[in-house]
Write a protein that holds these residues in place. Structure first.
Motif, short mmCIF file in Angstrom:
data_model
loop_
_atom_site.label_atom_id
_atom_site.label_comp_id
_atom_site.label_asym_id
_atom_site.label_seq_id
_atom_site.Cartn_x
_atom_site.Cartn_y
_atom_site.Cartn_z
N GLY A 1 0.91 -1.17 0.06
CA GLY A 1 0.05 0.14 0.06
C GLY A 1 1.02 1.14 -0.06
N ALA A 2 0.50 2.14 -0.65
CA ALA A 2 1.14 3.53 -0.59
C ALA A 2 0.20 4.65 -0.71
N GLY A 3 -0.91 4.47 -0.05
CA GLY A 3 -1.88 5.67 0.52
C GLY A 3 -1.29 6.03 1.92
N GLY A 4 -2.10 6.79 2.46
CA GLY A 4 -1.73 7.51 3.67
C GLY A 4 -1.14 6.52 4.70
N ALA A 5 -2.07 5.25 5.03
CA ALA A 5 -0.94 4.27 5.92
C ALA A 5 0.13 3.74 5.49
N GLY A 6 0.15 3.55 4.32
CA GLY A 6 1.50 3.03 3.71
C GLY A 6 2.47 4.07 3.72
N ALA B 1 5.25 -2.14 -2.00
CA ALA B 1 4.32 -2.65 -3.30
C ALA B 1 3.03 -2.35 -3.16
N ASN B 2 2.49 -1.93 -4.39
CA ASN B 2 1.24 -1.22 -4.45
C ASN B 2 0.59 -1.56 -5.72
N ARG B 3 -0.99 -1.66 -5.85
CA ARG B 3 -1.43 -1.80 -7.13
C ARG B 3 -1.25 -1.12 -7.89
N THR B 4 -1.10 0.54 -7.74
CA THR B 4 -0.71 1.23 -8.82
C THR B 4 0.70 1.63 -8.47
N VAL B 5 1.49 0.72 -9.50
CA VAL B 5 2.90 0.60 -9.06
C VAL B 5 3.78 2.00 -8.90
N GLU B 6 3.22 3.00 -9.95
CA GLU B 6 3.73 4.30 -9.81
C GLU B 6 3.65 4.78 -8.55
N ARG B 7 2.64 4.56 -7.82
CA ARG B 7 2.72 5.23 -6.46
C ARG B 7 3.77 4.70 -5.74
N ALA B 8 4.08 3.40 -5.79
CA ALA B 8 5.14 2.70 -5.22
C ALA B 8 6.58 3.31 -5.25
N ALA C 1 -1.00 -2.03 4.47
CA ALA C 1 -1.49 -0.71 4.38
C ALA C 1 -2.40 -0.35 3.32
N THR C 2 -3.15 -1.45 2.75
CA THR C 2 -4.18 -1.22 1.96
C THR C 2 -5.38 -1.43 2.63
N SER C 3 -6.73 -0.96 1.88
CA SER C 3 -8.00 -1.51 2.77
C SER C 3 -8.47 -2.70 2.31
N ASP D 1 -1.60 -6.08 10.18
CA ASP D 1 -2.57 -5.74 9.41
C ASP D 1 -3.20 -4.23 9.88
N ALA D 2 -3.10 -3.37 9.28
CA ALA D 2 -3.65 -1.95 9.54
C ALA D 2 -5.13 -1.91 9.53
N VAL D 3 -5.86 -2.73 8.84
CA VAL D 3 -7.21 -2.87 8.91
C VAL D 3 -7.61 -3.53 10.31
N ASP E 1 -2.90 -7.29 15.07
CA ASP E 1 -4.04 -6.64 14.32
C ASP E 1 -3.99 -5.25 14.34
N GLY E 2 -4.87 -4.57 13.43
CA GLY E 2 -5.08 -3.18 13.38
C GLY E 2 -5.26 -2.36 14.60
N GLY E 3 -5.98 -3.03 15.46
CA GLY E 3 -6.29 -2.29 16.64
C GLY E 3 -4.96 -1.89 17.46
N MET F 1 -2.25 -0.78 16.08
CA MET F 1 -1.80 0.43 15.82
C MET F 1 -2.67 1.60 16.05
N LEU F 2 -4.02 1.35 16.05
CA LEU F 2 -5.07 2.23 16.48
C LEU F 2 -4.88 2.92 17.90
N LEU F 3 -4.65 1.70 18.61
CA LEU F 3 -4.37 2.07 20.11
C LEU F 3 -2.92 2.97 20.35
P1 NAP Z 1 -5.65 5.29 1.39
O1 NAP Z 1 -4.88 6.54 1.30
O2 NAP Z 1 -7.25 5.44 0.59
O3 NAP Z 1 -4.82 4.11 0.58
C1 NAP Z 1 -5.55 2.79 0.01
C2 NAP Z 1 -4.55 1.97 -0.16
O4 NAP Z 1 -5.08 0.85 -0.63
C3 NAP Z 1 -3.71 2.27 -1.52
O5 NAP Z 1 -2.37 2.03 -1.54
C4 NAP Z 1 -4.64 1.48 -2.57
O6 NAP Z 1 -4.02 1.21 -3.74
C5 NAP Z 1 -4.86 0.31 -1.75
N1 NAP Z 1 -5.95 -0.62 -2.54
C6 NAP Z 1 -7.18 -0.14 -2.20
N2 NAP Z 1 -8.19 -1.12 -2.95
C7 NAP Z 1 -7.33 -2.05 -3.27
C8 NAP Z 1 -7.38 -3.24 -3.85
N3 NAP Z 1 -8.58 -3.64 -4.11
N4 NAP Z 1 -6.42 -3.97 -4.19
C9 NAP Z 1 -4.92 -3.62 -3.82
N5 NAP Z 1 -4.78 -2.34 -3.25
C10 NAP Z 1 -5.87 -1.68 -3.00
O7 NAP Z 1 -6.22 4.75 2.52
P2 NAP Z 1 -5.28 4.79 4.07
O8 NAP Z 1 -5.73 5.76 4.66
O9 NAP Z 1 -3.87 4.38 3.66
O10 NAP Z 1 -5.92 3.20 4.75
C11 NAP Z 1 -5.60 2.00 4.29
C12 NAP Z 1 -6.03 1.10 5.38
O11 NAP Z 1 -5.41 1.31 6.54
C13 NAP Z 1 -7.52 1.22 5.73
O12 NAP Z 1 -8.24 -0.12 5.97
C14 NAP Z 1 -7.65 2.00 7.03
O13 NAP Z 1 -8.73 1.97 7.97
C15 NAP Z 1 -6.46 1.31 7.67
N6 NAP Z 1 -5.59 2.47 8.53
C16 NAP Z 1 -5.65 1.99 9.93
C17 NAP Z 1 -4.95 2.56 10.85
C18 NAP Z 1 -4.89 2.07 12.26
O14 NAP Z 1 -4.54 2.77 13.22
N7 NAP Z 1 -4.91 0.79 12.48
C19 NAP Z 1 -4.27 3.80 10.48
C20 NAP Z 1 -4.80 4.43 9.23
C21 NAP Z 1 -5.22 3.48 8.30
P3 NAP Z 1 -3.92 2.30 -5.07
O15 NAP Z 1 -2.89 3.26 -4.89
O16 NAP Z 1 -3.55 1.47 -6.10
O17 NAP Z 1 -5.23 2.84 -5.23
#
Ligand code: NAP
Length: 265
Positions: free
Chosen positions: A123-128, A145-152, A183-185, A208-210, A231-233, A235-237
């Motif tokens: 994952g390369a979004g916010g959590a990544g 490693a990310n689905r959209t490889v350019e972001r990775a 760090a993906t959803s 798992d951040a989920v 588990d993601g709990g 990290m949240l904690l």
């Molecule tokens: P985000 O910025 O929207 O990023 C989403 C990431 O998931 C991107 O890398 C995206 O890839 C990837 N993704 C989405 N759908 C996918 C699929 N079907 N197959 C493969 N990759 C997929 O979200 P975020 O804020 O980083 O959050 C990600 C997860 O972390 C969420 O479940 C969130 O609840 C969790 N989280 C947990 C905590 C904690 O404290 N436990 C803190 C923050 C976030 P692309 O770039 O290709 O779209």
């Protein structure tokens, strides 16, 4: 009375109020944790208003984590990650921090995972981004490693020593990895996993951040091969613990906060 809170949208089902209020109660603090849901275009006014009202600190969640950078003085880590999840009004200024990063490393440390060797961040979004910077800052060699490889690749270019990959390389990457972070959803409210099950092995620590569900398919499969699972709990904690400690200067009652969280997830 001290007031803390969360600013975002939606915030109705946030777990932060019970997490923080459990700590206030345990330590006998005269404090409350309140949620606020301003219109997106009023973020700056809302934060200035919070400061003027004497609010001590705010957590920041979707959709404001990135925009909050522009309405506070972010520290170096929040600036690098590109997101703020904690605002501190204590100094008279509004400083911005990212406790997701330390939340992740403290969650791993709580489970006696050595922060050394090779980490794979999926994952390369916010959590990544938070995970990649946090683990690289600990000295780990990070592969993203990310689905959209350019972001990775883009993120890898910003993180010391990191490399960027597509999800098709995960099996190879995990073979000699010590830690993997989802760090993906993927897995959130579904029984999918972002990593091929065959790539998991007993020498891995899998975070798992989920956190909804708490036991994702990834963690079930990882557990079945003897990997360490977090588990993601956790990290949240620990992101909440870090915010609490920054705002109050007290050592957080981690067990009490964890019990309050676990009662609700
Ligand atoms: P985000 O910025 O929207 O990023 C989403 C990431 O998931 C991107 O890398 C995206 O890839 C990837 N993704 C989405 N759908 C996918 C699929 N079907 N197959 C493969 N990759 C997929 O979200 P975020 O804020 O980083 O959050 C990600 C997860 O972390 C969420 O479940 C969130 O609840 C969790 N989280 C947990 C905590 C904690 O404290 N436990 C803190 C923050 C976030 P692309 O770039 O290709 O779209």
């Amino acid at each position: 009375m001290q007031v803390f809170g969360l600013i975002g949208s939606p915030v109705e089902h946030s777990l932060s109020p019970p997490l923080h209020e459990a700590a206030y109660e345990e330590l006998g603090m005269d404090a409350r944790y309140v949620t606020f849901e301003p219109e997106p275009e009023t973020l700056e006014t809302a934060i200035e208003g919070a400061r003027a009202l004497g609010i001590s600190g705010l957590n920041v969640t979707i959709p404001f984590k990135r925009d909050a950078l522009d309405v506070c003085e972010p520290d170096a880590l929040a600036r690098r990650i590109g997101a703020v999840n904690t605002l501190d009004f204590g100094s008279g200024n509004v400083t911005g921090h990212n406790t997701d990063a330390v939340g992740l490393t403290r969650a791993l440390a709580h489970h006696d995972v050595a922060l050394a060797g090779r980490a794979v961040v999926v994952g390369a979004g916010g959590a990544g981004r938070a995970a990649a910077f946090a683990l690289a800052d600990e000295g780990m060699a990070v592969a993203i490693a990310n689905r959209t490889v350019e972001r990775a690749h883009d993120l890898a270019g910003e993180v010391d020593g990191a490399t960027g990959h597509g999800l098709d390389e995960l099996e190879e990457l995990l073979a000699d990895a010590d830690v993997v972070v989802n760090a993906t959803s993927v897995g959130m409210e579904s029984d999918e996993m972002p990593v091929p099950p065959a790539a998991l092995h007993s020498n891995l620590a899998v975070l798992d951040a989920v956190y909804s569900p708490v036991e994702t398919r990834l963690l079930r499969e990882a557990s079945s091969v003897g990997a360490t699972t977090i588990d993601g709990g956790w990290m949240l904690l620990y992101q909440g613990v870090a915010a609490f400690e920054r705002w109050t200067g007290h050592t957080a009652p981690v067990d009490v906060m964890n019990a309050a969280l676990r009662a609700r997830i």
